[in-house]
Structure formats: structure tokens, C-alpha cells
Design an enzyme around this catalytic site. Structure first.
Site, PDB file in Angstrom:
ATOM      1  N   HIS A  82       0.127   4.634  -7.401  1.00  0.00           N
ATOM      2  CA  HIS A  82      -0.887   5.652  -7.670  1.00  0.00           C
ATOM      3  C   HIS A  82      -1.895   5.238  -8.736  1.00  0.00           C
ATOM      4  CE1 HIS A  82       1.571   7.982  -5.133  1.00  0.00           C
ATOM      5  NE2 HIS A  82       2.361   8.529  -6.024  1.00  0.00           N
ATOM      6  N   THR A  99       0.838  -1.201   0.000  1.00  0.00           N
ATOM      7  CA  THR A  99       0.000   0.000   0.000  1.00  0.00           C
ATOM      8  C   THR A  99       0.873   1.252   0.000  1.00  0.00           C
ATOM      9  OG1 THR A  99      -0.128  -0.154   2.420  1.00  0.00           O
ATOM     10  CG2 THR A  99      -1.907  -1.146   1.155  1.00  0.00           C
ATOM     11  N   ASP A 100       0.375   2.294  -0.681  1.00  0.00           N
ATOM     12  CA  ASP A 100       1.137   3.526  -0.820  1.00  0.00           C
ATOM     13  C   ASP A 100       1.001   4.397   0.426  1.00  0.00           C
ATOM     14  OD1 ASP A 100       1.712   2.604  -3.335  1.00  0.00           O
ATOM     15  OD2 ASP A 100       0.128   3.769  -4.307  1.00  0.00           O
ATOM     16  N   LYS A 101       1.606   5.551   0.357  1.00  0.00           N
ATOM     17  CA  LYS A 101       1.569   6.498   1.465  1.00  0.00           C
ATOM     18  C   LYS A 101       0.138   6.946   1.749  1.00  0.00           C
ATOM     19  CE  LYS A 101       3.167  11.134   2.726  1.00  0.00           C
ATOM     20  NZ  LYS A 101       3.932  12.327   2.285  1.00  0.00           N
ATOM     21  N   VAL A 108      -2.406   5.182   2.633  1.00  0.00           N
ATOM     22  CA  VAL A 108      -3.437   4.192   2.329  1.00  0.00           C
ATOM     23  C   VAL A 108      -3.584   3.234   3.511  1.00  0.00           C
ATOM     24  CG1 VAL A 108      -4.166   2.383   0.735  1.00  0.00           C
ATOM     25  CG2 VAL A 108      -2.934   4.388  -0.116  1.00  0.00           C
TER      26      VAL A 108
END
Length: 492
Positions: free
Chosen positions: A300, A137-139, A141
């Protein structure tokens, strides 16, 4: 085995003696050794083998009271189910110098004794314990069903012990024993993400009428102009589902991520489904739920897919823009939605369950921890997203910025129609008065420069214009050693 070897050796020696005849014509008697006493190789002494056969606690008794040996517990390969709120963290995957979910989880497991101090002190500790996560998972999330596979010591009460060392926004639900070769990332067949947006963002009548409404109003003033009586109805759901269905299947998503060219293999991804699941009421507000299921995702990607879908739904860009960004091999502008409403909803391990489900148990988060997951989702995750949006105004700021940069994102798309309130960016060198450049946009190619140099307002250094992502023949690699200037004097 020793008796058989000895018997065969005696038989071979006896056969060799048959060819040797003595002076009297008699055959020599076979050299048969008397049966020796049993040795430890033939039948191990029970007393000597007692320490190896006894348990961990009995080993100390067999060796006497003079020497005490600490019990040794083996590490086991397990799948750990984790939930967390990702607002304060820079993603799931560990990154030196960044605050990540994996670092917090690893340190808590070391403090709880699930990972030994010797292993934790090693430079490649994550590789030694075969650490892997199902989704990166990204920043910002969050996740309500993250799965981590690793080798750790499953002590009694280890889940409560690890949770005691974790922050309040990270929790372990439990773990399950797996086969030795299980890898959370490779064994995960597909991932399901959910994204929620406030209902007013789908109101088609909520449109700006002048540039001052986009630049001169604060996010609170801008959102106050929305229609309070608007409701997301069945017709709106049909419209958004038709837009989201264009993402389904295998496509080239190089425009929906960063630092990936159209010619690279990782740009192609397979989306199984992308649908709108209706409206959920959270703390007195109505939020629209959208769920996407795919094999894998890039950086993203989901946020850009949502951003383009909202732009098409609000008629900010032609209907063909979404498909054009998927088919074009050139770099096209795609807006990116905020990270606020995105979270990992579930990880699927169907192939693993088909092969090892009966012997090892199925890896199904809903089946094992369904009640805990739903409680965390409705009591912790949803309220935190709504509270954060009210404080930071993430969605209002994004939709206001999306209208302000509409020309920048979509002016190159076929069928684009410029509106009177569009903010058209100007190059830095277009107008200079009293030593100050007249800049009204972020980035635009300067028409006065034939080389197509782009000017960025944030930096005075020009950057080259983007070129088509067409693979070109690369020249043969030259010698890595630098060329010497033979005209200058040099010494070895």
C-alpha cells in the site's frame, strides 16, 4: 588414460626388480605384459555408443522397434512477459485460498505442457522450477509489464497454447531465454508504477461547506457539485510536482505502509523519481498521470503516497504534513487512495543487461514488446479503469470519505486547523442514552480513561493506544517450557 596408467605401473614394477639380484648375479627380466586388445574404456565402441550420440528420435531406432522411448525435452530458464487486469484478483503472488495471477498462470502452463504433471503435483512445485516474479502487485493492481522467471519446457507455439488456457484479462506477450541463475525479483533493479486520477480531484474550489454534503449526499450527488469548466493547467502541474518531489530519495516510509515499525530496516526505501506526466484523455474524460520509479515498494505504499499528496494539494492538511509523516517515528494517520488507478508500468534489468546483454540478449520490454504493451494499455487497461470508476464511483467515494475523516487522519499534525464542517469522532463511553452509545466517529482516545484506551465502533473490545516505535531492551528469553505450579498435584 588407461594406457598411461598401465605403462607407469609396468615401469614401477621394473624399477623394483632392479633391487632384486638373482643367485647367478643376473637381473630378472622385466615383467612386461603384451599389449591387450582395445577395450571399451580405452576407445568406446562406436556401435555401443550410438544411442548416446544420436538424437532423441534416432535413439529409438538404435534400440530397435521392440522398445520405444518418449523424447525428453529439457526445461530452460526463461523470462516471461505478462500483462493483466488485476481488478478481479487478490494480487500477483499466490496465496492459498485466494484467486491470484500466479495461480492462473501456473495452471495454464501446466495444461499447455510447459510444466510437467509430475512437477505440478509436487507440494513445492514453485520452488522446484525456481518461480519468481519481478514485482508483487497488490490486490486490484494491474500490470502492463510483469516479468516472471521460471524453468519450463519451451515447446513450439507454447505462448499461444498457454494464452488459450488463460482468462481474457491475463495474457503472455512472449518469453526470452536467460542465464541459469537469473531471478526476476533479485535481478530487477527498479520498478516503475503509474497512477491516474480524474482531473476534477485537483480542483481546489471543489470543497464541502457543511457536514450534510459529506454524510447526506451519495457519491453521484457529491461529484455533481464539481466545476465542469476546471482544467488542470501548468500551475497545477508545478504545484503537484513540488509535492511529489518530497518523496524522492531515501526515507523511512513506515507511515506509508502497514505492519512495519520505524525501527525495522525494511521501512527505508529509495525513490528515484516521482513526477506528474500531464493529462491523458480517455473515453472523453481527462485523467492526470503520475509516475513513480523506485527500487522497491511495500504494501500500500504508493496508494498512501498518492493519498497524502492529494490531501496536501487540496489544502486539507498543512504543507508540512507529508514531510512530517516521513520523519516522525510515531504512527501518523495517512490516507490511502483507491487501487483503481494504480498499475505496474515497467521493470528494469540494467545490471543483468550490462553483464549478459550481448551474449543472452537484453531484457527490455519496450524493445521486445513495445507495440503490444501500448496496445494493451490504451485499448484494454485505460478504458477498463474509466468504466469501473463510472460504475463503482471509487474516486468520488474516496474523496468524500477523505473529507469526512479529515479530523481523524490529520488532527495530530502540527499546524492543523479545524474546520466547521469537520466530523469530530466521539468515544463510545462519552454518552449513553437508553442503553445506546452516542458514536459519531470511527476511533478516538477517550479522555476519561487515563490509560489512553481507544474504542472502536466496529468492535466492543477496547484496544491499547499506539506507543512510540522506540526500540526497547528485550528481557532475556526464559525457558520455553511452561512453569509448573508446585502447589498443585501433578504427574508426569
Amino acid at each position: 588414460i588407461t594406457l598411461v596408467k598401465r605403462t607407469m605401473s609396468d615401469y614401477i614394477n621394473h624399477v623394483k626388480s632392479l633391487s632384486e639380484v638373482g643367485p647367478s648375479g643376473e637381473l630378472p627380466a622385466p615383467d612386461i605384459k603384451p599389449q591387450e586388445k582395445e577395450t571399451s574404456d580405452m576407445h568406446p565402441d562406436p556401435a555401443a555408443a550410438a544411442p548416446a550420440m544420436l538424437g532423441e528420435e534416432d535413439t529409438t531406432q538404435a534400440m530397435g522397434n521392440d522398445a520405444e522411448v518418449a523424447p525428453r525435452v529439457k526445461k530452460r530458464k526463461c523470462a516471461i512477459f505478462v500483462v493483466y487486469l488485476g481488478h478481479k484478483y487478490q494480487g500477483m503472488q499466490r496465496n492459498p485460498g485466494a484467486k491470484t495471477i500466479e495461480d492462473e498462470l501456473f495452471q495454464a502452463m501446466c495444461k499447455a505442457g510447459a510444466i510437467s504433471e509430475k512437477t505440478a503435483a509436487e507440494e513445492k512445485a514453485f520452488q522446484k522450477i525456481n518461480w519468481s516474479r519481478a514485482a508483487r502487485t497488490d490486490k486490484g493492481v494491474s500490470a502492463i509489464c510483469q516479468v516472471v522467471s521460471t524453468n519450463f519446457i519451451p515447446l513450439e507455439g507454447i505462448v499461444e497454447e498457454v494464452n488459450g488456457h488463460l482468462p481474457d484479462d491475463i495474457r503472455i506477450l512472449g518469453y526470452q531465454r536467460t542465464v541459469k541463475g537469473f531471478d526476476a525479483r533479485k535481478s530487477c533493479d527498479r520498478r516503475r508504477y503509474e497512477y491516474i486520477l480524474p482531473e476534477w480531484m485537483f480542483d481546489p474550489s471543489f470543497q464541502p461547506t457543511s457536514r450534510e454534503q459529506m454524510t447526506g449526499l451519495s457519491p453521484e450527488q457529491f461529484i455533481a457539485r464539481r466545476n465542469p469548466t476546471y482544467r488542470f493547467d501548468e500551475a497545477d502541474m508545478v504545484k503537484i510536482n513540488g509535492i511529489l518531489a518530497q518523496y524522492e530519495g531515501t526515507h523511512n516510509f513506515h507511515n506509508y505502509t502497514v505492519r512495519v515499525n520505524a525501527s525495522e530496516p525494511q521501512a527505508k526505501r529509495y525513490m528515484l523519481s516521482f513526477t506528474c506526466e500531464g493529462v491523458a484523455e480517455i473515453k472523453g474524460q481527462r485523467w492526470v498521470r503520475m509516475v513513480v520509479v523506485g527500487q522497491s515498494f511495500m504494501l500500500h505504499q504508493i496508494r498512501k503516497m498518492i493519498g497524502m499528496a492529494v490531501a496536501v494539494f487540496r489544502d486539507m492538511v498543512p504543507d508540512t504534513a507529508l514531510r512530517h509523516a516521513l520523519r516522525s517515528r510515531e504512527r501518523e494517520g495517512v490516507p490511502m487512495a483507491p487501487d483503481l488507478g494504480l498499475f505496474l508500468d515497467r521493470c528494469y534489468f540494467e545490471s543483468y543487461n550490462a553483464n549478459w546483454g550481448q551474449s543472452r540478449g537484453c531484457l527490455d520490454s519496450d524493445l521486445s514488446f513495445g507495440y503490444q504493451i501500448q496496445a494493451f494499455k490504451h485499448e484494454r487497461l485505460y478504458p477498463s479503469l474509466v468504466d469501473r470508476d463510472q460504475v463503482e464511483q471509487c474516486n468520488a467515494t474516496w474523496i468524500q470519505d477523505l473529507y469526512a475523516k479529515r479530523f481523524r487522519y490529520f488532527s495530530r499534525y502540527p499546524g492543523f486547523v479545524e474546520q466547521a464542517w469537520d466530523i469530530v469522532p466521539q468515544p463510545e463511553c462519552a454518552k449513553v442514552e437508553d442503553g445506546h452509545a452516542d458514536v459519531s466517529g470511527d476511533m478516538k482516545a477517550c479522555a476519561d480513561h487515563p490509560d489512553g484506551v481507544q474504542h472502536n465502533n466496529d468492535s466492543k473490545r477496547p484496544r491499547p493506544a499506539p506507543v512510540n516505535d522506540v526500540p526497547r531492551m528485550q528481557p532475556p528469553k526464559a525457558n520455553k517450557r511452561p512453569m509448573m505450579d508446585i502447589s498443585a498435584e501433578y504427574s508426569d
